[in-house]
Design a protein around this motif. Sequence first.
Motif, PDB file in Angstrom:
ATOM      1  N   LYS A   1      -3.810  -6.588   1.761  1.00  0.00           N
ATOM      2  CA  LYS A   1      -3.139  -5.393   1.257  1.00  0.00           C
ATOM      3  C   LYS A   1      -3.854  -4.801   0.045  1.00  0.00           C
ATOM      4  O   LYS A   1      -3.736  -3.605  -0.208  1.00  0.00           O
ATOM      5  CB  LYS A   1      -1.690  -5.730   0.879  1.00  0.00           C
ATOM      6  CG  LYS A   1      -0.850  -6.202   2.044  1.00  0.00           C
ATOM      7  CD  LYS A   1      -0.724  -5.157   3.132  1.00  0.00           C
ATOM      8  CE  LYS A   1       0.146  -5.642   4.267  1.00  0.00           C
ATOM      9  NZ  LYS A   1       0.270  -4.639   5.352  1.00  0.00           N
ATOM     10  N   TYR A   2      -4.596  -5.621  -0.702  1.00  0.00           N
ATOM     11  CA  TYR A   2      -5.324  -5.102  -1.862  1.00  0.00           C
ATOM     12  C   TYR A   2      -6.473  -4.189  -1.451  1.00  0.00           C
ATOM     13  O   TYR A   2      -7.095  -3.562  -2.318  1.00  0.00           O
ATOM     14  CB  TYR A   2      -5.861  -6.259  -2.702  1.00  0.00           C
ATOM     15  CG  TYR A   2      -4.861  -6.826  -3.679  1.00  0.00           C
ATOM     16  CD1 TYR A   2      -3.507  -6.537  -3.564  1.00  0.00           C
ATOM     17  CD2 TYR A   2      -5.248  -7.659  -4.718  1.00  0.00           C
ATOM     18  CE1 TYR A   2      -2.584  -7.058  -4.447  1.00  0.00           C
ATOM     19  CE2 TYR A   2      -4.325  -8.182  -5.613  1.00  0.00           C
ATOM     20  CZ  TYR A   2      -3.000  -7.881  -5.460  1.00  0.00           C
ATOM     21  OH  TYR A   2      -2.081  -8.392  -6.335  1.00  0.00           O
TER      22      TYR A   2
ATOM     23  N   CYS B   1      -6.112  -1.441  -0.265  1.00  0.00           N
ATOM     24  CA  CYS B   1      -5.654  -0.072  -0.524  1.00  0.00           C
ATOM     25  C   CYS B   1      -5.990   0.398  -1.935  1.00  0.00           C
ATOM     26  O   CYS B   1      -5.814   1.589  -2.237  1.00  0.00           O
ATOM     27  CB  CYS B   1      -4.144   0.028  -0.313  1.00  0.00           C
ATOM     28  SG  CYS B   1      -3.164  -0.790  -1.608  1.00  0.00           S
TER      29      CYS B   1
ATOM     30  N   PRO C   1       0.815  -1.232   0.000  1.00  0.00           N
ATOM     31  CA  PRO C   1       0.000   0.000   0.000  1.00  0.00           C
ATOM     32  C   PRO C   1       0.837   1.267   0.000  1.00  0.00           C
ATOM     33  O   PRO C   1       0.530   2.217  -0.736  1.00  0.00           O
ATOM     34  CB  PRO C   1      -0.819  -0.137   1.295  1.00  0.00           C
ATOM     35  CG  PRO C   1      -0.874  -1.590   1.576  1.00  0.00           C
ATOM     36  CD  PRO C   1       0.441  -2.126   1.113  1.00  0.00           C
ATOM     37  N   GLU C   2       1.902   1.288   0.797  1.00  0.00           N
ATOM     38  CA  GLU C   2       2.744   2.482   0.842  1.00  0.00           C
ATOM     39  C   GLU C   2       3.467   2.699  -0.496  1.00  0.00           C
ATOM     40  O   GLU C   2       3.605   3.842  -0.958  1.00  0.00           O
ATOM     41  CB  GLU C   2       3.769   2.364   1.971  1.00  0.00           C
ATOM     42  CG  GLU C   2       3.167   2.336   3.365  1.00  0.00           C
ATOM     43  CD  GLU C   2       2.787   0.943   3.803  1.00  0.00           C
ATOM     44  OE1 GLU C   2       2.810   0.031   2.947  1.00  0.00           O
ATOM     45  OE2 GLU C   2       2.458   0.758   4.988  1.00  0.00           O
TER      46      GLU C   2
ATOM     47  N   THR D   1     -12.008  -7.152   2.119  1.00  0.00           N
ATOM     48  CA  THR D   1     -11.569  -6.322   1.003  1.00  0.00           C
ATOM     49  C   THR D   1     -12.729  -6.000   0.062  1.00  0.00           C
ATOM     50  O   THR D   1     -12.837  -4.880  -0.447  1.00  0.00           O
ATOM     51  CB  THR D   1     -10.446  -7.044   0.240  1.00  0.00           C
ATOM     52  OG1 THR D   1      -9.381  -7.342   1.145  1.00  0.00           O
ATOM     53  CG2 THR D   1      -9.899  -6.187  -0.875  1.00  0.00           C
TER      54      THR D   1
ATOM     55  N   GLU E   1       0.973   4.007  -3.031  1.00  0.00           N
ATOM     56  CA  GLU E   1       0.652   5.399  -2.702  1.00  0.00           C
ATOM     57  C   GLU E   1       1.745   6.338  -3.190  1.00  0.00           C
ATOM     58  O   GLU E   1       1.469   7.411  -3.747  1.00  0.00           O
ATOM     59  CB  GLU E   1       0.455   5.530  -1.188  1.00  0.00           C
ATOM     60  CG  GLU E   1      -0.090   6.862  -0.738  1.00  0.00           C
ATOM     61  CD  GLU E   1      -1.571   7.024  -1.045  1.00  0.00           C
ATOM     62  OE1 GLU E   1      -2.027   8.177  -1.063  1.00  0.00           O
ATOM     63  OE2 GLU E   1      -2.248   6.011  -1.271  1.00  0.00           O
TER      64      GLU E   1
END
Length: 863
Positions: free
Chosen positions: A508-509, A511, A457-458, A548, A461
């Motif tokens: 994590k998806y 995000c 995610p980071e 999610t 981003e």
Amino acid sequence: MRPIICSKMDFSQSNLFGYIEDLQELTIIERPVRRSLKTPEEIERLTVDEELSDIERAVYLLSSGQDIQGTSVVANLPVLMRQNPAETLRRVLPKIREVLHVAGVEMQLTAAVSFLTVLQEESVSIHTYSHSFLHIILQNLEHRDAGVSNAWLETLLAVIEALPKETIRHEILNPLVSKAQLSQTLQSRLVSSKIIGKVANKFEAHIIKREVLPLVKSLCQDMEYEVRTCMCQQLEHIARGIGTELTKTVVLPELVELARDEGSSVRLAAFETLVNLLDMFDADDRSQTVLPLVKSFCEKSFKADESILVSLSFHLGKLCNGLYGIFTPEQHLRFLEFYKKLSTLGLQQENGHNDNQLQLQTLEQEKKYVSVRKNCAYNFPAMIVFVDPKNFHLELYTIFFCLCHDPEVPVRYTMAISFFEVAKLLNSDVYTIHKELVTLLQDESLEVLDALVGHLPEILELMTNRGENSGSESKLLSIPDLIPALTTAEQRAATSLKWRTHEKLLQKYACLPHIISSDQIYYRFLHRMLTIILTNNVLPVQKAAARTLCIYLRYNRKQEQRHEVIQKLIEQLGQGKSYWNRLRFLDTCEFIMELFSKSFFCKYFFLPVLELTHDPVANVRMKLCYLLPKVRSTLKIPTDKHLLQQLELCIRKLLCQEKDKDVLTIVKRTVLELDRMEISVDAFQKRFYENDLLDQEKERQEHLLLEMVYFISTLLFLNSLEAIILGFFFFFFVGRDSKASSVLAKSINLSVPGSSSGTSAGKEEKKSKLVRSQSFSTQALHPKYSNIDKCPNKSSATGYTSSVSGMGKSCMLSFSDDSFRTHSPGNSGNAAFPSSSSSRNLFNSGDQKNNGNKESHSRKMSM
């Protein structure tokens, strides 16, 4: 397949003897099992009187029991110390001290662990511990078995941290002087070296200088290379304890001498200590002493043992940044080239060797070369700092590409771990490495994918936000490559047996709504999550996919798509044929209650959840009963009174008609909990004030998200309608002369989405858009703009046009996605609205229409 033919068993004399022999073989196989059983005499010896207390039983087993029983007592020592410390110290500990003199390795190791546990649990004071336990630890330090000696040494080093200075000085430091002499055994001198490094941090500098440093010098000059190597490792702790001045005069000369030792392990340990102590040396020491040593190490590393090369590659990042201030440009370039050479070590075959030599060389050195390249991948962020991130593309991009495509999995795994650090350092130039991100996402090894997903995610981003300085084109170009890579990674994780990686990936998806558009998520990811819930067999994976999916639904911008997904959840999960799907429906509803507002859940999912009270499977009804208090908390009593009646009716039916005992028990507990919940709400409404505010914010964002799409489409419709009316006006009232037709063509071109009005007009347009978007991004969600949310639902076409003329042109231009990135505290569901390329294009087209309409109005006035 061949048919199995069953024949009758032949009991003739010849065959009967064959069967008897087979039975005898089976008895031979069973004999060792029978022999392993205890005889009555052995059972008698192992039997203990049940009436004995724990202390008496421990003393008895230590005195007359077998070794395994004594080991059990020693392992149980922390429990005895918690129950009765006084009696344990008086009766049990002396017996343990006697037994340890003749105990085996297993009991010694168990005792070392038990003594350390007693210290950590603080069952007795440190004074009592040092008086009772310390002597036993010191007696067993020099055990003939190296493993036992190391175990007791680890316990002693932990004890030194807690002991007072005086105890350390009298009980440890004074005997250390005699045990560090050359006349003592090698094991004794090694133990003394490790203790010196631990003791150096406990005393003042003058005490260390007077009592410890003489021992340090003698051990650094020991005749055994193991002792010198151990002392090199301890010199760092000693230097931290004595300070900068004594380090420069005492420690540094010893390190320089040890760095030139004949033993390779001694030189390696001295080099590592020099690197770790760089911050304690001044610029003169670094340039005149440390730098020449480092240069000689680098020059000799390829000719010497590869173990030095492995250590050098591991410390190279710290070394380059520690000596950065004293490097000349030539030295800076030389160390950078040295790092590049290490990064590709073993990948290029050298000429001048025959095939046999190359094969032998590869077999012997392949593992070390892989370790060197892995260390280079570990140091890559430090090398970016060394060369400056601005020079990344010129100096290090080629090495970055090679390490990400390295043939060995450990190297790519290390690059995947450090990818986030690299992205942070590159900042606005992060778009240059998006191809390597796609490559690692499609890596054949799931270990690499698992390492990359940790900070995915980071990373995404950074990829979508910090690349804006370089232009939106490069930012948008990375999206078509990224989405297929993400889908491929998920499919590969789904087909593997590593379900934890798949679960982590799905988590994590979540995000993605902040990264890509709502339509892309709907067509590429949302239906895939629903398929995983329906078909996957692993419960954590199903739950991760359900959560999610709820997040995707939370940020979906189209009401039709929302209704479709909600309908599928109710039909395929809540009303599914498999009870497993109905259980997952309840899990999904729990996530919906967490992420959405109360009114949303009550509108779409409240009644489908209550229908499961009639489910034929007891496990479904049981899970529903556990969920009923949360379902009850979503109701707002004046508004949802009819839903509350439905809930009470379902609970009454469960109480009256439920036949399963377990479900009935849980229903009764749930009723009591619901009663307490109602009382608490009536009596303590202030406790729920903050939760109500959060729920109101969720509901407001849900309405705003949907109304924003309606608002934009209405404005676009009005703009196109205005252009048509303008065309009819020119056609019927102005006439068909050349001037009017040219004005008409210009006005139509200006009103078409995507057209520009020239260079200067485009610049002014961009400036005005930037100013307006920045001003609106800070005020878009302010209460005074609440009338914007209500316009699409309550205004007619005429009223809407008037509201647009009053506030709309600038307000519409400032309606960018970034203005909706509001983060509410305390809930992940209140995260920012996603940014999308499609919505940006939509807003830009709206801006261009407005600008075109403004020019057309000015032309009409002039005519």
